[in-house]
Design an enzyme around this catalytic site. Structure first.
Site, PDB file in Angstrom:
ATOM      1  N   ARG A 138      42.937   6.141 -29.566  1.00  0.00           N
ATOM      2  CA  ARG A 138      42.921   7.122 -28.471  1.00  0.00           C
ATOM      3  C   ARG A 138      44.286   7.443 -27.889  1.00  0.00           C
ATOM      4  NH1 ARG A 138      38.654   3.701 -27.451  1.00  0.00           N
ATOM      5  NH2 ARG A 138      36.848   4.501 -28.554  1.00  0.00           N
ATOM      6  N   ASP A 320      23.221  -1.464 -24.232  1.00  0.00           N
ATOM      7  CA  ASP A 320      24.569  -1.030 -24.607  1.00  0.00           C
ATOM      8  C   ASP A 320      25.120  -0.001 -23.631  1.00  0.00           C
ATOM      9  OD1 ASP A 320      26.918  -0.894 -26.129  1.00  0.00           O
ATOM     10  OD2 ASP A 320      26.156   0.741 -27.358  1.00  0.00           O
TER      11      ASP A 320
END
Length: 705
Positions: A138, A320
């Site tokens: 990123r 999650d």
């Protein structure tokens, strides 16, 4: 008594170690300084969110709502890595720094697009087997005269900004089996901050700080407690230990800091988000309780890593629902007075406003459809969990909304002080959860404790059509004061790109359907769009040189949604990967070359020769070990091979050579495909092949090409 002695000895050891820990060599005095990071020079974009507040707001307004229709392509650069692209470029002193997949760093002349230098850290391709969501990166951090890069295989590297020469390299992760790094480093007063991924494997989450000049570790804060027999590293972890049960430490515990890190210069705190507890299914490891500090926002002192406060957004997480979406700092009026707050829209579907200095809960609102709670306590912010969402207790499937992609994942949101709105790339996508019975951990692959085979997408047209219709996305303008949407732009599917807000009353966003668009920040009207020929999941940024404002975005489809969601991977269209850096400015007339046509191979599988029992067994093995790369129910996205079309379906020996013997294991071949012999026996691999044959024939019967 022995446990008390062990704790005392450990704490004494930690105290002695602290006295010997190397001290930071001090803030940078040349190049990019702390003052520059806090208030970037006009036209520069110096950190992941432009400045430490992570607002992703550009004060530039040469490109605005009145002339954005004149925006054109100034230059483009092709990437040699045909995997997902998630980085935000940085610009300093005329140079644009951008990372591609496999953690490769490139430096371009920001005006002309000329490549100045590149650096390949040579990440082993087999690292992909422990990367849940593609070989992505990123971005980088700039500080002093260095640029800092974190690599997929767990290194933190310092390079010279001028020529890419290596200054130092530090290994951040504890091992090469369970950890990866995909996030961008951040800077806090001379320290380089980085965490890791791995909460689907056997990782123990942490945030670590390194001296910017030497690469020596200054402190490390673990986000979950370790083995109680060894004692805990801090009083904060002593408290956290009481919220766990079972033998969580044998699977690491999770709570990884894989993306969000925000340095608040006003308070001297680092705020960061933590990932899910591991395994997802609490019963698989006897896990009970809130499992701190997973799925939380945590604040520590920047200079020491000492715990200050936390706010857990998803207690006892089993879905999650990472809290790793970016944390944005802002000063907004609440209750008639200005408050310095942290704004957060994590995967669980609620938008949170917290006091940035104390962690005090101020408000929350559901920005996306959700069914895992029946509401949020208005005073404490604690969710009332829907009993049906505790799937390990009911023994039934739970169709969770949001799903594992989250109502908002890592794709950055932006905040405009001009409008007071937050611009969120929102996902509307469910996911089926079902607890596995008799589950045991393995040496390789996901450690979730789910029976994913039983809830994989069936070859039933009505079911598929219903799932397709219900799966969408949106660009959402959210008012953090009222906790309501100001406007929304629908998208065909989820997993669209991050956003950029500008002083020109604009919001920029790329989408999964292959468009890069600009919208009016106040009302949401689309003002401009450019076809980028591939899905865009990264966030754009803006910079200025010689009076010209540029808007840049890295495009290239991939990541979690493509690899994991099967037939739903193509909800926005049959998106392919074409990885490029695109840079726009007013009046430019550049054009992209025509894309190479996709090969449309028909499904032509061999006849099924196995047994139903064998295929069912193979479905379970496939779901556990193969889904993460090759897609739910064996329907791949655009990056990895679609195994329904593989030539090995009719050749059991070749299948064994690849999966068991590692015939495609790098460096001999493949793109990260390693041997699975530590978890799968030859008979297990044959059952997977038979399952793939069944799946290919099912979809051929549906008329799929």
């Amino acid at each position: 008594m022995m446990r008390l002695f062990a704790r005392t000895a450990l704490m004494l050891g930690v105290a002695l170690l602290a006295s010997c820990t190397p001290r930071a060599s001090g803030p940078a005095t040349e190049g990019v300084t702390d003052a520059m990071l806090t208030t970037p020079p006009e036209g520069e974009w110096l950190s992941y969110g432009r400045d430490p507040s992570e607002q992703r707001f550009s004060p530039l307004k040469a490109v605005n709502d009145g002339n954005v229709s004149q925006l054109g392509l100034a230059w483009a650069a092709d990437m040699e890595t045909a995997r997902g692209q998630e980085a935000t470029p940085l610009m300093h002193d005329g140079t644009l720094y951008v990372t591609t997949a496999w953690s490769i760093l490139k430096a371009y002349d920001a005006k002309t697009g000329r490549l100045k230098w590149s650096y390949d850290p040579k990440v082993p391709r087999e690292t992909l087997v422990r990367a849940c969501c593609d070989a992505v990166n990123r971005g980088v951090a700039l500080y002093g005269t260095s640029v800092y890069l974190a690599t997929l295989d767990g290194r933190l590297i310092s390079l010279k900004q001028s020529n890419g020469a290596l200054m130092w390299s530090a290994l951040v992760v504890p091992n090469q089996q369970d950890y990866t790094i995909t996030g961008a480093p951040r800077i806090a007063n001379g320290l380089v901050l980085i965490g890791s991924g791995g909460a689907e494997y056997k990782a123990r989450g942490f945030l670590a700080a390194y001296d910017h000049r030497t690469g020596e570790q200054i402190w490390r804060f673990h986000t979950v407690p370790g083995n109680p027999a060894d004692g805990q590293e801090s009083a904060a972890l002593e408290k956290a230990e009481k919220t766990w049960a079972g033998k969580w430490w044998e699977l690491g515990g999770g709570g990884t800091v894989w993306d969000s890190i925000t340095y608040d210069a006003k308070t001297g705190l680092v705020l960061f988000g933590t990932g899910n507890a591991e395994p997802w299914n609490p019963a698989a490891a006897g896990r009970q309780g809130d499992s701190l500090y997973t799925s939380s926002v945590v604040a520590v002192r920047a200079d020491t890593g000492e715990y200050v406060w936390h706010f857990q957004e998803t207690p006892e997480d089993r879905w999650d629902y990472d809290s790793n979406a970016q944390i944005t700092l802002a000063d907004i009026e609440i209750g008639g007075k200005m408050r310095h707050v942290a704004l957060h829209a994590p995967k669980n579907g609620y938008f949170y406003v917290l006091d940035a200095g104390t962690g005090e809960f101020l408000s929350a609102g559901a920005f996306s459809p959700q069914n895992w709670t029946t509401g949020i306590d208005a005073k404490t912010g604690r969710p009332a969990i829907n009993p049906e969402a505790r799937y390990e207790k009911t023994g039934k499937p739970f169709i969770g909304m949001p799903g594992v992609a989250g109502a908002h994942s890592w794709q950055p949101m932006s905040y405009s002080p001009a409008t007071g709105l937050v611009y969120i790339p929102a996902n509307i996508a469910a996911f089926p959860y079902l607890a596995a019975q008799g589950w045991k951990p393995s040496e390789i692959g996901f450690q979730l404790g789910l029976d994913s085979a039983a809830v994989a997408m069936p070859a039933v047209p009505q079911v598929r059509a219903g799932a397709m219709t219900a799966t969408t996305g949106a660009l959402l303008a959210w008012d953090p004061k009222t906790q309501k949407a100001a406007w929304s732009v629908p998208h065909a599917g989820p997993f669209n790109g991050g956003t950029l807000a500008t002083a020109g009353n604009l919001v920029f966003q790329g989408d999964a359907a292959g468009n890069f668009s600009a919208y009016a920040a106040d009302k949401g009207r689309k003002l401009w769009s450019f076809p980028v020929q591939t899905g865009a999941i990264a966030a754009p940024m803006s910079y200025a040189i010689d009076g010209d404002q540029y808007v840049a975005i890295l495009v290239g489809w991939g990541g979690l949604w493509d690899q994991f969601s099967g037939v739903l991977a193509h909800k926005s269209g049959a998106t392919r990967n074409i990885s490029r850096l695109l840079v726009f400015k007013l009046g430019a007339k550049g054009q992209l070359p025509a894309p190479v046509p996709l090969s449309k191979l028909p499904l032509d599988p061999p006849a099924f020769t196995g047994t139903k029992e064998q295929a069912a067994l193979g479905a379970g093995f496939y779901a556990r070990y193969c889904t993460a790369c090759h897609g739910d129910a064996a329907v791949a996205g655009g990056l990895n091979p679609d195994l329904r079309r593989s030539a090995v379906l009719g050749n059991p020996k070749t299948m064994q050579a690849i999966v068991h013997d590692g015939a495609l294991s790098p460096p001999g071949g493949g793109n990260g495909m390693v041997s699975f012999k530590s978890a799968l026996k030859p008979a297990d691999i044959e059952s997977i092949r038979q399952y793939l044959v069944v799946r290919a024939n099912e979809d051929k019967a549906l008329g799929e090409r």
